[in-house]
Design a protein around this motif. Structure first.
Motif, PDB file in Angstrom:
ATOM      1  N   PRO A   5     -56.963 -25.410 -55.667  1.00 41.06           N
ATOM      2  CA  PRO A   5     -56.471 -24.386 -56.594  1.00 41.06           C
ATOM      3  C   PRO A   5     -54.968 -24.538 -56.829  1.00 41.06           C
ATOM      4  O   PRO A   5     -54.322 -25.352 -56.180  1.00 41.06           O
ATOM      5  N   LYS A   6     -54.400 -23.744 -57.711  1.00 40.53           N
ATOM      6  CA  LYS A   6     -52.952 -23.745 -57.931  1.00 40.53           C
ATOM      7  C   LYS A   6     -52.239 -22.939 -56.848  1.00 40.53           C
ATOM      8  O   LYS A   6     -51.145 -23.284 -56.417  1.00 40.53           O
ATOM      9  N   PHE A   7     -52.850 -21.853 -56.439  1.00 37.72           N
ATOM     10  CA  PHE A   7     -52.274 -20.977 -55.425  1.00 37.72           C
ATOM     11  C   PHE A   7     -53.386 -20.559 -54.454  1.00 37.72           C
ATOM     12  O   PHE A   7     -54.536 -20.432 -54.847  1.00 37.72           O
ATOM     13  N   ARG A   8     -52.991 -20.318 -53.197  1.00 35.52           N
ATOM     14  CA  ARG A   8     -53.960 -19.820 -52.226  1.00 35.52           C
ATOM     15  C   ARG A   8     -53.213 -19.147 -51.091  1.00 35.52           C
ATOM     16  O   ARG A   8     -52.160 -19.638 -50.637  1.00 35.52           O
ATOM     17  N   ILE A   9     -53.768 -18.015 -50.652  1.00 33.46           N
ATOM     18  CA  ILE A   9     -53.250 -17.347 -49.463  1.00 33.46           C
ATOM     19  C   ILE A   9     -54.348 -17.386 -48.408  1.00 33.46           C
ATOM     20  O   ILE A   9     -55.489 -16.974 -48.668  1.00 33.46           O
ATOM     21  N   LEU A  10     -54.009 -17.885 -47.245  1.00 38.76           N
ATOM     22  CA  LEU A  10     -54.970 -17.991 -46.140  1.00 38.76           C
ATOM     23  C   LEU A  10     -54.509 -17.127 -44.975  1.00 38.76           C
ATOM     24  O   LEU A  10     -53.296 -16.961 -44.761  1.00 38.76           O
ATOM     25  N   LYS A  11     -55.456 -16.642 -44.218  1.00 41.76           N
ATOM     26  CA  LYS A  11     -55.111 -15.990 -42.965  1.00 41.76           C
ATOM     27  C   LYS A  11     -55.083 -17.038 -41.861  1.00 41.76           C
ATOM     28  O   LYS A  11     -55.773 -18.072 -41.942  1.00 41.76           O
ATOM     29  N   ILE A  12     -54.311 -16.779 -40.836  1.00 41.83           N
ATOM     30  CA  ILE A  12     -54.223 -17.694 -39.694  1.00 41.83           C
ATOM     31  C   ILE A  12     -55.624 -17.949 -39.143  1.00 41.83           C
ATOM     32  O   ILE A  12     -56.412 -17.020 -38.936  1.00 41.83           O
ATOM     33  N   GLY A  13     -55.928 -19.229 -38.934  1.00 47.99           N
ATOM     34  CA  GLY A  13     -57.223 -19.594 -38.371  1.00 47.99           C
ATOM     35  C   GLY A  13     -58.288 -19.939 -39.397  1.00 47.99           C
ATOM     36  O   GLY A  13     -59.316 -20.531 -39.047  1.00 47.99           O
ATOM     37  N   GLN A  14     -58.052 -19.570 -40.661  1.00 51.07           N
ATOM     38  CA  GLN A  14     -59.019 -19.915 -41.705  1.00 51.07           C
ATOM     39  C   GLN A  14     -58.917 -21.401 -42.061  1.00 51.07           C
ATOM     40  O   GLN A  14     -57.923 -22.069 -41.729  1.00 51.07           O
ATOM     41  N   SER A  15     -59.932 -21.884 -42.755  1.00 55.30           N
ATOM     42  CA  SER A  15     -59.938 -23.280 -43.196  1.00 55.30           C
ATOM     43  C   SER A  15     -60.090 -23.325 -44.701  1.00 55.30           C
ATOM     44  O   SER A  15     -60.564 -22.358 -45.317  1.00 55.30           O
ATOM     45  N   MET A  16     -59.666 -24.427 -45.306  1.00 56.51           N
ATOM     46  CA  MET A  16     -59.863 -24.600 -46.742  1.00 56.51           C
ATOM     47  C   MET A  16     -59.725 -26.071 -47.096  1.00 56.51           C
ATOM     48  O   MET A  16     -59.186 -26.870 -46.315  1.00 56.51           O
ATOM     49  N   THR A  17     -60.214 -26.392 -48.295  1.00 58.18           N
ATOM     50  CA  THR A  17     -60.094 -27.750 -48.830  1.00 58.18           C
ATOM     51  C   THR A  17     -59.303 -27.709 -50.123  1.00 58.18           C
ATOM     52  O   THR A  17     -59.624 -26.922 -51.023  1.00 58.18           O
ATOM     53  N   LEU A  18     -58.275 -28.541 -50.187  1.00 58.60           N
ATOM     54  CA  LEU A  18     -57.510 -28.721 -51.413  1.00 58.60           C
ATOM     55  C   LEU A  18     -58.110 -29.913 -52.149  1.00 58.60           C
ATOM     56  O   LEU A  18     -58.282 -30.989 -51.574  1.00 58.60           O
ATOM     57  N   GLN A  19     -58.421 -29.680 -53.423  1.00 57.74           N
ATOM     58  CA  GLN A  19     -59.076 -30.733 -54.208  1.00 57.74           C
ATOM     59  C   GLN A  19     -58.059 -31.540 -55.005  1.00 57.74           C
ATOM     60  O   GLN A  19     -57.058 -31.003 -55.487  1.00 57.74           O
ATOM     61  N   CYS A  20     -58.316 -32.836 -55.131  1.00 58.41           N
ATOM     62  CA  CYS A  20     -57.476 -33.732 -55.929  1.00 58.41           C
ATOM     63  C   CYS A  20     -58.367 -34.746 -56.625  1.00 58.41           C
ATOM     64  O   CYS A  20     -59.207 -35.387 -55.974  1.00 58.41           O
ATOM     65  N   THR A  21     -58.169 -34.887 -57.931  1.00 56.85           N
ATOM     66  CA  THR A  21     -58.940 -35.850 -58.720  1.00 56.85           C
ATOM     67  C   THR A  21     -58.012 -36.589 -59.661  1.00 56.85           C
ATOM     68  O   THR A  21     -57.121 -35.984 -60.257  1.00 56.85           O
ATOM     69  N   GLN A  22     -58.216 -37.905 -59.793  1.00 53.07           N
ATOM     70  CA  GLN A  22     -57.442 -38.686 -60.762  1.00 53.07           C
ATOM     71  C   GLN A  22     -58.404 -39.504 -61.613  1.00 53.07           C
ATOM     72  O   GLN A  22     -59.443 -39.969 -61.154  1.00 53.07           O
ATOM     73  N   ASP A  23     -58.024 -39.659 -62.905  1.00 54.50           N
ATOM     74  CA  ASP A  23     -58.894 -40.368 -63.845  1.00 54.50           C
ATOM     75  C   ASP A  23     -58.248 -41.650 -64.358  1.00 54.50           C
ATOM     76  O   ASP A  23     -58.542 -42.111 -65.466  1.00 54.50           O
ATOM     77  N   MET A  24     -57.346 -42.214 -63.572  1.00 52.90           N
ATOM     78  CA  MET A  24     -56.637 -43.431 -63.982  1.00 52.90           C
ATOM     79  C   MET A  24     -57.171 -44.667 -63.276  1.00 52.90           C
ATOM     80  O   MET A  24     -56.599 -45.752 -63.396  1.00 52.90           O
ATOM     81  N   ASN A  25     -58.242 -44.505 -62.519  1.00 47.95           N
ATOM     82  CA  ASN A  25     -58.859 -45.601 -61.787  1.00 47.95           C
ATOM     83  C   ASN A  25     -57.884 -46.242 -60.792  1.00 47.95           C
ATOM     84  O   ASN A  25     -57.912 -47.455 -60.562  1.00 47.95           O
ATOM     85  N   HIS A  26     -57.000 -45.412 -60.220  1.00 44.45           N
ATOM     86  CA  HIS A  26     -56.060 -45.896 -59.222  1.00 44.45           C
ATOM     87  C   HIS A  26     -56.745 -46.025 -57.867  1.00 44.45           C
ATOM     88  O   HIS A  26     -57.495 -45.151 -57.451  1.00 44.45           O
ATOM     89  N   ASN A  27     -56.426 -47.116 -57.173  1.00 50.16           N
ATOM     90  CA  ASN A  27     -56.990 -47.294 -55.844  1.00 50.16           C
ATOM     91  C   ASN A  27     -56.257 -46.450 -54.800  1.00 50.16           C
ATOM     92  O   ASN A  27     -56.849 -45.994 -53.824  1.00 50.16           O
ATOM     93  N   TYR A  28     -54.952 -46.276 -54.978  1.00 49.02           N
ATOM     94  CA  TYR A  28     -54.133 -45.649 -53.948  1.00 49.02           C
ATOM     95  C   TYR A  28     -53.913 -44.175 -54.256  1.00 49.02           C
ATOM     96  O   TYR A  28     -53.521 -43.806 -55.365  1.00 49.02           O
TER      97      TYR A  28
END
Lengths: 109, 114
Positions: free
Chosen positions: B8-31
């Motif tokens: 997401p653009k913004f996120r507030i988490l409480k201590i001990g919680q877990s989350m996944t930050l997503q990242c996608t690229q469409d330039m066919n970059h390997n790195y």
């Protein structure tokens, strides 16, 4: 090891010039320069490879002194749009980029 | 091309919680790379990937995990969030790791852990 940037901040009037330095204690393969506006992502400006090559972007240019392991970014005839934080990223052979702490530039009318 | 996108653009988490930050690229970059930027500071490399199925640690990997099952996606997992993980997280990609290839950055995710 993180490169050292100087100065940490600079305030300019429109049309004035400034120089930002980036120094490393290790031998470098390349130096990258990025500019970041407040609240935005860093944006690529230019890359310099070892060999003292000089590059330019608008009226922003840079040099790489291989002997000193130092790069300098030159802001010439600064414009309001040049305001932001400038980061250098240094790269040793085979290694990832390591970014400096940044130089805040404010250009006033 | 959308370039590098992050959610997401913004996120507030409480201590001990877990989350996944997503990242996608469409330039066919390997790195692909994950950085964190603390207020008023530079970028610190958390993890990077040289291609699908291959990842490695950066400068500050503790408290994070990554995976790379496709060329396009490189999610960052925070387990047991701590206040020290309050930061802005940037994902980046490049065609190759060495110059003259630049890194393209996503817009960032601002994370606050309270």
């Amino acid at each position: 090891q993180q490169p050292v940037q100087s100065p940490q901040a600079v305030i300019l009037r429109e049309g004035e010039d400034a120089v930002i330095n980036c120094s490393s204690s290790k031998a470098l393969y390349s130096v990258h320069w990025y500019r970041q506006k407040h609240g935005e992502a860093p944006v690529f400006l230019m890359i310099l490879l070892k060999g003292g090559e000089q590059k330019g972007h608008e009226k922003i240019s840079a040099s790489f002194n291989e002997k000193k392991q130092q790069s300098s970014l030159y802001l010439t005839a600064s414009q309001l749009s040049y305001s932001g934080t400038y980061f250098c990223g240094t790269q040793r052979p085979g290694n990832k980029l390591t970014f400096g702490g940044g130089t805040r530039v404010l250009v006033k009318p | 091309n959308a370039g590098v996108t992050q959610t997401p653009k913004f996120r507030i988490l409480k201590i001990g919680q877990s989350m996944t930050l997503q990242c996608t690229q469409d330039m066919n970059h390997n790195y692909m790379y994950w950085y964190r930027q603390d207020p008023g500071m530079g970028l610190k490399l958390i993890y990077y990937s040289v291609g699908a199925g291959i990842t490695d640690k950066g400068e500050v990997p503790n408290g994070y995990n990554v995976s790379r099952s496709t060329t396009e996606d490189f999610p960052l997992r925070l387990e047991l969030a701590a206040p020290s993980q309050t930061s802005v997280y940037f994902c980046a990609s490049s065609y190759a790791p060495l110059a003259p290839y630049e890194q393209y950055f996503g817009p960032g995710t601002r994370l606050t852990v309270t």
